[in-house]
Scaffold this active site. Sequence first.
Site, PDB file in Angstrom:
ATOM      1  N   SER A 183       2.375 -92.584 -24.207  1.00  0.00           N
ATOM      2  CA  SER A 183       3.201 -92.958 -23.046  1.00  0.00           C
ATOM      3  C   SER A 183       4.665 -92.600 -23.234  1.00  0.00           C
ATOM      4  O   SER A 183       5.445 -92.680 -22.299  1.00  0.00           O
ATOM      5  CB  SER A 183       3.051 -94.416 -22.647  1.00  0.00           C
ATOM      6  OG  SER A 183       2.668 -95.193 -23.686  1.00  0.00           O
ATOM      7  N   PRO A 217       3.261 -99.959 -28.792  1.00  0.00           N
ATOM      8  CA  PRO A 217       3.726 -99.753 -30.178  1.00  0.00           C
ATOM      9  C   PRO A 217       5.067 -99.024 -30.284  1.00  0.00           C
ATOM     10  O   PRO A 217       5.594 -98.894 -31.386  1.00  0.00           O
ATOM     11  CB  PRO A 217       2.609 -98.891 -30.778  1.00  0.00           C
ATOM     12  CG  PRO A 217       2.064 -98.113 -29.610  1.00  0.00           C
ATOM     13  CD  PRO A 217       2.186 -99.016 -28.409  1.00  0.00           C
ATOM     14  N   GLY A 219       6.332 -96.131 -27.840  1.00  0.00           N
ATOM     15  CA  GLY A 219       6.515 -94.781 -27.267  1.00  0.00           C
ATOM     16  C   GLY A 219       7.827 -94.652 -26.489  1.00  0.00           C
ATOM     17  O   GLY A 219       8.521 -93.638 -26.585  1.00  0.00           O
ATOM     18  N   ASP A 255       8.558-113.501 -24.350  1.00  0.00           N
ATOM     19  CA  ASP A 255       8.037-113.080 -23.040  1.00  0.00           C
ATOM     20  C   ASP A 255       9.069-112.217 -22.310  1.00  0.00           C
ATOM     21  O   ASP A 255      10.180-112.675 -22.029  1.00  0.00           O
ATOM     22  CB  ASP A 255       7.705-114.343 -22.220  1.00  0.00           C
ATOM     23  CG  ASP A 255       7.126-113.995 -20.851  1.00  0.00           C
ATOM     24  OD1 ASP A 255       6.946-112.793 -20.558  1.00  0.00           O
ATOM     25  OD2 ASP A 255       6.859-114.937 -20.076  1.00  0.00           O
ATOM     26  N   ASP A 271       7.432-101.306 -19.286  1.00  0.00           N
ATOM     27  CA  ASP A 271       6.113-100.669 -19.114  1.00  0.00           C
ATOM     28  C   ASP A 271       5.008-101.731 -19.202  1.00  0.00           C
ATOM     29  O   ASP A 271       3.901-101.447 -19.641  1.00  0.00           O
ATOM     30  CB  ASP A 271       5.960 -99.610 -20.223  1.00  0.00           C
ATOM     31  CG  ASP A 271       4.763 -98.697 -20.021  1.00  0.00           C
ATOM     32  OD1 ASP A 271       4.289 -98.582 -18.887  1.00  0.00           O
ATOM     33  OD2 ASP A 271       4.304 -98.101 -21.017  1.00  0.00           O
ATOM     34  N   LYS A 300       2.635-100.806 -11.286  1.00  0.00           N
ATOM     35  CA  LYS A 300       1.192-100.543 -11.173  1.00  0.00           C
ATOM     36  C   LYS A 300       0.839-100.576  -9.686  1.00  0.00           C
ATOM     37  O   LYS A 300       1.366-101.410  -8.935  1.00  0.00           O
ATOM     38  CB  LYS A 300       0.376-101.603 -11.920  1.00  0.00           C
ATOM     39  CG  LYS A 300       0.805-101.799 -13.364  1.00  0.00           C
ATOM     40  CD  LYS A 300       0.580-100.573 -14.216  1.00  0.00           C
ATOM     41  CE  LYS A 300       1.434-100.655 -15.490  1.00  0.00           C
ATOM     42  NZ  LYS A 300       1.568 -99.385 -16.216  1.00  0.00           N
TER      43      LYS A 300
HETATM   44  C1  LIG Z   1       1.347-100.181 -21.672  1.00  0.00           C
HETATM   45  S1  LIG Z   1       1.822-101.070 -23.056  1.00  0.00           S
HETATM   46  C2  LIG Z   1       3.398-100.432 -23.421  1.00  0.00           C
HETATM   47  C3  LIG Z   1       3.387 -99.129 -24.125  1.00  0.00           C
HETATM   48  C4  LIG Z   1       4.770 -98.705 -24.575  1.00  0.00           C
HETATM   49  N1  LIG Z   1       5.662 -98.450 -23.455  1.00  0.00           N
HETATM   50  C5  LIG Z   1       4.718 -97.473 -25.433  1.00  0.00           C
HETATM   51  O1  LIG Z   1       5.194 -96.422 -24.985  1.00  0.00           O
HETATM   52  O2  LIG Z   1       4.215 -97.520 -26.556  1.00  0.00           O
HETATM   53  C6  LIG Z   1       2.203-102.638 -22.394  1.00  0.00           C
HETATM   54  C7  LIG Z   1       2.745-103.631 -23.400  1.00  0.00           C
HETATM   55  O3  LIG Z   1       3.228-104.758 -22.695  1.00  0.00           O
HETATM   56  C8  LIG Z   1       3.063-105.889 -23.512  1.00  0.00           C
HETATM   57  N2  LIG Z   1       3.191-107.099 -22.669  1.00  0.00           N
HETATM   58  C9  LIG Z   1       2.322-107.586 -21.738  1.00  0.00           C
HETATM   59  N3  LIG Z   1       2.838-108.697 -21.165  1.00  0.00           N
HETATM   60  C10 LIG Z   1       4.045-108.903 -21.733  1.00  0.00           C
HETATM   61  C11 LIG Z   1       5.087-109.853 -21.549  1.00  0.00           C
HETATM   62  N4  LIG Z   1       4.959-110.847 -20.656  1.00  0.00           N
HETATM   63  N5  LIG Z   1       6.211-109.752 -22.298  1.00  0.00           N
HETATM   64  C12 LIG Z   1       6.353-108.760 -23.188  1.00  0.00           C
HETATM   65  N6  LIG Z   1       5.419-107.805 -23.407  1.00  0.00           N
HETATM   66  C13 LIG Z   1       4.280-107.871 -22.698  1.00  0.00           C
HETATM   67  C14 LIG Z   1       1.700-105.685 -24.166  1.00  0.00           C
HETATM   68  O4  LIG Z   1       1.620-106.416 -25.371  1.00  0.00           O
HETATM   69  C15 LIG Z   1       1.700-104.170 -24.371  1.00  0.00           C
HETATM   70  O5  LIG Z   1       2.084-103.843 -25.699  1.00  0.00           O
END
Ligand SMILES: C[S@@+](CC[C@H](N)C(=O)[O-])C[C@H]1O[C@@H](n2cnc3c(N)ncnc32)[C@H](O)[C@@H]1O
Length: 351
Positions: A183, A217, A219, A255, A271, A300
């Site tokens: 991503s 992780p 990106g 959060d 993201d 989304k």
């Molecule tokens: C699609 S992934 C992100 C990928 C990231 N942008 C990358 O390039 O590696 C979505 C991330 O959002 C995190 N997430 C979901 N809900 C969240 C929240 N309320 N607060 C913080 N992180 C959250 C998940 O743990 C997940 O790692």
Amino acid sequence: MNTLLLHCRPGFESEVCAEIAEHAARLELAGYAKARPDTACAEFICSDPGGAERLMAGVRFSQLIFVRQWARGGFIELPEKDRISVLLAHLAAYPAFGSLWLEVLDTNDGKELSGFCKKFEAPLRKALTAAGRLVEDARKARLLLTFRSGREVFVGVAEANNSALWPMGIPRLKFPREAPSRSTLKLEEAWHTFIPREQWDERLSDEMTAVDLGAAPGGWTYQLVRRGMLVTAIDNGPMAESLMDTGLVQHLMVDGFTWKPKHPVDWMVCDIVEKPARSAALLEAWIGEGHCREAVVNLKLPMKQRYAEVRRLLERIAEGFAARRIKVSIACKQLYHDREEVTCHLRRLSK
Ligand SMILES: C[S@@+](CC[C@H](N)C(=O)[O-])C[C@H]1O[C@@H](n2cnc3c(N)ncnc32)[C@H](O)[C@@H]1O
């Protein structure tokens, strides 16, 4: 020759129809949009003379959400042999073009045709140049030939400064091997799309700070770090060690929807996979309350009425800023690296 051909991600043809029909209605241009499912394109057939040209003149390409590329013109049939003569005869009535792109649609058939286009391009370019139909000049209109097969091509015209930055609107970005997730290319594409290259040093500078919500992780954090920024990465999940080793990243397991920085930052990117209305409200709050100056946020898409829903969210965001009396530029695009989502870019213009 009074048709617009609009490229898109396969499956989003009806969004493109709704979008272009809305612009035509706003400009009071008669015509209708049509598309077949999963063909990666739609057409808008104009009934007013010069309608396609007026429609393109009345819409900035950067305003279009689901359209990857566009051109005005029409389909013509080509013979099996000597296609070049037929194209030259067809183009005789046009003024000289400043550039030439050969394109296909983003479908499996299109992919198969790209080999043919590669072979066809050099002799065609040579013949067009010799006939005075092509002169390298960035100010002149671009000739866009979209092949639907070896026998059928859309002969299209678009202004170079009001159409896609890349053939078919698809950027050829190289995946950086050190990046922790694919991503990463989404954020890189967003920057190419929303920030003119000559402004990168100023707007993506190593003196800046950034927050990455839903960072793991890493990106997107990787892209921010690559620009030399100090990044606060928010996610309960683990960040790639290679990023933590740079010393430029602070990882907080909190959060992303409730955490706010103590001091304003330059950039916020997000993201997180969430309901689009919630992500849009987060975006509005960060920019509106002055927590960041610029933001890139993924929205989304809902299952149905995807265009109408995105428009509604963007309007709601714009109304929020109007109520706060702050000026913000808002852009939204379905990027090549986006799937069931669109990417929004916001920049606060007033203090
Ligand atoms: C699609 S992934 C992100 C990928 C990231 N942008 C990358 O390039 O590696 C979505 C991330 O959002 C995190 N997430 C979901 N809900 C969240 C929240 N309320 N607060 C913080 N992180 C959250 C998940 O743990 C997940 O790692």
